[in-house]
Design a protein around this motif. Structure first.
Motif, PDB file in Angstrom:
ATOM      1  N   ASN A  38       0.840  -1.214   0.000  1.00  0.00           N
ATOM      2  CA  ASN A  38       0.000   0.000   0.000  1.00  0.00           C
ATOM      3  C   ASN A  38       0.867   1.253   0.000  1.00  0.00           C
ATOM      4  O   ASN A  38       0.423   2.332  -0.389  1.00  0.00           O
ATOM      5  CB  ASN A  38      -0.991   0.011   1.162  1.00  0.00           C
ATOM      6  CG  ASN A  38      -0.304  -0.129   2.500  1.00  0.00           C
ATOM      7  OD1 ASN A  38       0.910  -0.302   2.581  1.00  0.00           O
ATOM      8  ND2 ASN A  38      -1.066  -0.062   3.568  1.00  0.00           N
ATOM      9  N   ARG A  63      -4.890   4.318  -5.312  1.00  0.00           N
ATOM     10  CA  ARG A  63      -4.861   2.855  -5.222  1.00  0.00           C
ATOM     11  C   ARG A  63      -4.716   2.424  -3.769  1.00  0.00           C
ATOM     12  O   ARG A  63      -3.831   2.919  -3.054  1.00  0.00           O
ATOM     13  CB  ARG A  63      -3.677   2.283  -6.018  1.00  0.00           C
ATOM     14  CG  ARG A  63      -3.798   2.439  -7.520  1.00  0.00           C
ATOM     15  CD  ARG A  63      -4.822   1.482  -8.106  1.00  0.00           C
ATOM     16  NE  ARG A  63      -4.483   0.092  -7.911  1.00  0.00           N
ATOM     17  CZ  ARG A  63      -3.981  -0.697  -8.849  1.00  0.00           C
ATOM     18  NH1 ARG A  63      -3.748  -0.236 -10.053  1.00  0.00           N
ATOM     19  NH2 ARG A  63      -3.718  -1.969  -8.600  1.00  0.00           N
ATOM     20  N   GLU A  64      -5.587   1.507  -3.360  1.00  0.00           N
ATOM     21  CA  GLU A  64      -5.485   0.987  -2.002  1.00  0.00           C
ATOM     22  C   GLU A  64      -4.219   0.133  -1.867  1.00  0.00           C
ATOM     23  O   GLU A  64      -3.601   0.079  -0.821  1.00  0.00           O
ATOM     24  CB  GLU A  64      -6.714   0.160  -1.679  1.00  0.00           C
ATOM     25  CG  GLU A  64      -7.061   0.144  -0.232  1.00  0.00           C
ATOM     26  CD  GLU A  64      -8.531  -0.210   0.007  1.00  0.00           C
ATOM     27  OE1 GLU A  64      -8.873  -0.345   1.174  1.00  0.00           O
ATOM     28  OE2 GLU A  64      -9.301  -0.357  -0.957  1.00  0.00           O
ATOM     29  N   TYR A  65      -3.867  -0.534  -2.959  1.00  0.00           N
ATOM     30  CA  TYR A  65      -2.603  -1.267  -2.990  1.00  0.00           C
ATOM     31  C   TYR A  65      -2.115  -1.353  -4.431  1.00  0.00           C
ATOM     32  O   TYR A  65      -2.883  -1.128  -5.373  1.00  0.00           O
ATOM     33  CB  TYR A  65      -2.721  -2.661  -2.363  1.00  0.00           C
ATOM     34  CG  TYR A  65      -3.764  -3.533  -2.973  1.00  0.00           C
ATOM     35  CD1 TYR A  65      -3.484  -4.303  -4.081  1.00  0.00           C
ATOM     36  CD2 TYR A  65      -5.048  -3.589  -2.435  1.00  0.00           C
ATOM     37  CE1 TYR A  65      -4.450  -5.103  -4.647  1.00  0.00           C
ATOM     38  CE2 TYR A  65      -6.025  -4.382  -3.004  1.00  0.00           C
ATOM     39  CZ  TYR A  65      -5.722  -5.139  -4.103  1.00  0.00           C
ATOM     40  OH  TYR A  65      -6.676  -5.928  -4.696  1.00  0.00           O
ATOM     41  N   PHE A  66      -0.848  -1.664  -4.591  1.00  0.00           N
ATOM     42  CA  PHE A  66      -0.278  -1.749  -5.935  1.00  0.00           C
ATOM     43  C   PHE A  66       0.728  -2.900  -5.951  1.00  0.00           C
ATOM     44  O   PHE A  66       0.978  -3.527  -4.913  1.00  0.00           O
ATOM     45  CB  PHE A  66       0.382  -0.416  -6.333  1.00  0.00           C
ATOM     46  CG  PHE A  66       1.394   0.088  -5.351  1.00  0.00           C
ATOM     47  CD1 PHE A  66       1.021   0.917  -4.308  1.00  0.00           C
ATOM     48  CD2 PHE A  66       2.736  -0.262  -5.448  1.00  0.00           C
ATOM     49  CE1 PHE A  66       1.946   1.384  -3.390  1.00  0.00           C
ATOM     50  CE2 PHE A  66       3.670   0.193  -4.539  1.00  0.00           C
ATOM     51  CZ  PHE A  66       3.270   1.023  -3.513  1.00  0.00           C
ATOM     52  N   ASP A  72      -1.256  -2.704 -13.746  1.00  0.00           N
ATOM     53  CA  ASP A  72      -1.914  -4.019 -13.729  1.00  0.00           C
ATOM     54  C   ASP A  72      -1.550  -4.915 -14.922  1.00  0.00           C
ATOM     55  O   ASP A  72      -1.251  -6.091 -14.748  1.00  0.00           O
ATOM     56  CB  ASP A  72      -3.438  -3.849 -13.663  1.00  0.00           C
ATOM     57  CG  ASP A  72      -3.872  -3.261 -12.324  1.00  0.00           C
ATOM     58  OD1 ASP A  72      -2.987  -2.954 -11.495  1.00  0.00           O
ATOM     59  OD2 ASP A  72      -5.081  -3.102 -12.097  1.00  0.00           O
TER      60      ASP A  72
END
Lengths: 284, 80
Positions: free
Chosen positions: A130, A164-167, A215
């Motif tokens: 995160n 983004r909540e996580y990457f 992504d």
């Protein structure tokens, strides 16, 4: 039709639900206190299955252990260094990070590749994060001599991907077995690349950053067979600075066992750093 | 309501639930924290084979909680 919670759902819906399940499992891992280095709790990782048709959320030790090391005593020596029989000191190896552009590099003196080569070609994974942390170095001026001090003051920053909540960060792993105890563990190295301008301003000592993958590239990195050239391209990908944000945080946060919180350091106000500092500059 | 809040509270029986909204895989996922120490519950609305929408617990196994709490969430947003 597939079943989920006793309800009949379409195959597409079932896949979505399974992806949600994995995302939630990853999120639970992210809620743990800050992870920094091999002594910390294992890191949350997406790891493909053998034929790359699916992946699991799992945890790995941060600190890649090459196959040749027999037991944990040898691992400690390898990582921390040790005094040799002739009295000289053998420096330790940092395997927490692996330089993306050098994964396939062959040492011309020994004609041997780096320890990461096989994993880079066949065992690629994604670290779920995160935010990550880097230290900005600032050299105070010695009042007597007018010269910068030799040792810098270090200021920690948290760096995130906007919205983004996580990457995903590129990683490679190796499954290692302690031959004394039989214990087996997955061990991990985080891939790094040249820092973009914002990350270089923060991490001004090394000017490196983790290889953060969007992504589509993350999927390609983990789930497809790629040529060595393409693997190196992906490993060297530099995430654009305009999709990132950063702010300075409390000192020694990594020792507290709790998540860091934003702190503004007045002495950094003129350095053009991101976060609260850019607001200060624009105000005056 | 123009925007969903990130967090809100919901009365459920004699409990006050704390609810966080996450976006994952292009879906809204609701994380429910209970005051009685129960493990947080994650639920999402899913379309089943006949086109109806059903609240699902993720992972599976807490469907009995997901359906009534999901209904309360729908009611909450209708009343905003």
């Amino acid at each position: 039709m597939c079943y989920y919670n006793g309800q009949k759902v379409t195959k597409a819906e079932y896949i979505t639900l399974m992806e949600l399940e994995k995302s939630i499992a990853g999120m639970a891992e992210l809620k743990r206190p800050t992870v920094l280095g091999p002594e910390s709790p294992p890191m949350a990782v997406l790891k493909p299955n053998d034929d790359r048709t699916d992946f699991d959320v799992t945890t790995m030790r941060w600190g890649f252990i090459p196959k040749g090391l027999k037991n944990m005593e040898m691992v400690k020596k390898f990582e921390n260094g040790y005094k040799k029989e002739d009295g000289t000191f053998q420096t330790g190896y940092d395997t927490e990070n692996a330089r993306g552009e050098e994964l396939l590099w062959i040492n011309p003196k020994t004609n041997k590749p780096k320890i990461f080569k096989d994993a880079a070609l066949s065992s690629r994974c994604l670290i779920i994060s995160n935010q990550y942390y880097e230290w900005h170095h600032k050299y105070r001026i010695n009042k007597k001599t007018g010269e910068p001090l030799k040792t810098p003051d270090k200021y920690p920053f948290a760096i995130k991907v906007k919205g983004r909540e996580y990457f995903y960060m590129a990683g490679i792993w190796n499954t290692w077995t302690d031959q004394d105890t039989g214990e087996t563990m997955d061990t991990l190295s985080m891939i790094t690349t040249d820092a973009n301008p914002m990350a270089a301003l923060i991490h001004n000592s090394k000017k490196r950053m983790p290889t953060i993958l969007p992504d589509k590239l993350a999927w390609e990195w983990m789930m497809t067979t790629v040529t060595p050239e393409r693997m190196t391209e992906l490993a060297s990908f530099q995430f654009p600075e305009d999709h990132m944000e950063a702010f300075s945080i409390n000192q020694k946060f990594q020792l507290s066992g709790e998540d860091p919180y934003p702190v503004t350091y007045p002495e950094l106000a003129e350095d053009g750093l991101p976060g609260a500092y850019s607001t200060q500059i624009s105000l005056f | 309501m123009l925007f969903l809040p990130d967090e809100f509270e919901l009365e459920y029986g004699d409990m006050l639930l704390k609810i966080k909204i996450h976006t994952m895989v292009d879906r809204k996922v609701f994380e429910i924290a209970f005051p009685d120490g129960r493990k947080n519950l994650m639920i999402s609305r899913s379309k089943v084979f006949d086109g109806k929408k059903v609240w699902m617990s993720i992972p599976e196994g807490r469907q009995q909680e997901a359906i009534p709490i999901g209904a309360k969430i729908v009611e909450y947003f209708k009343n905003q």
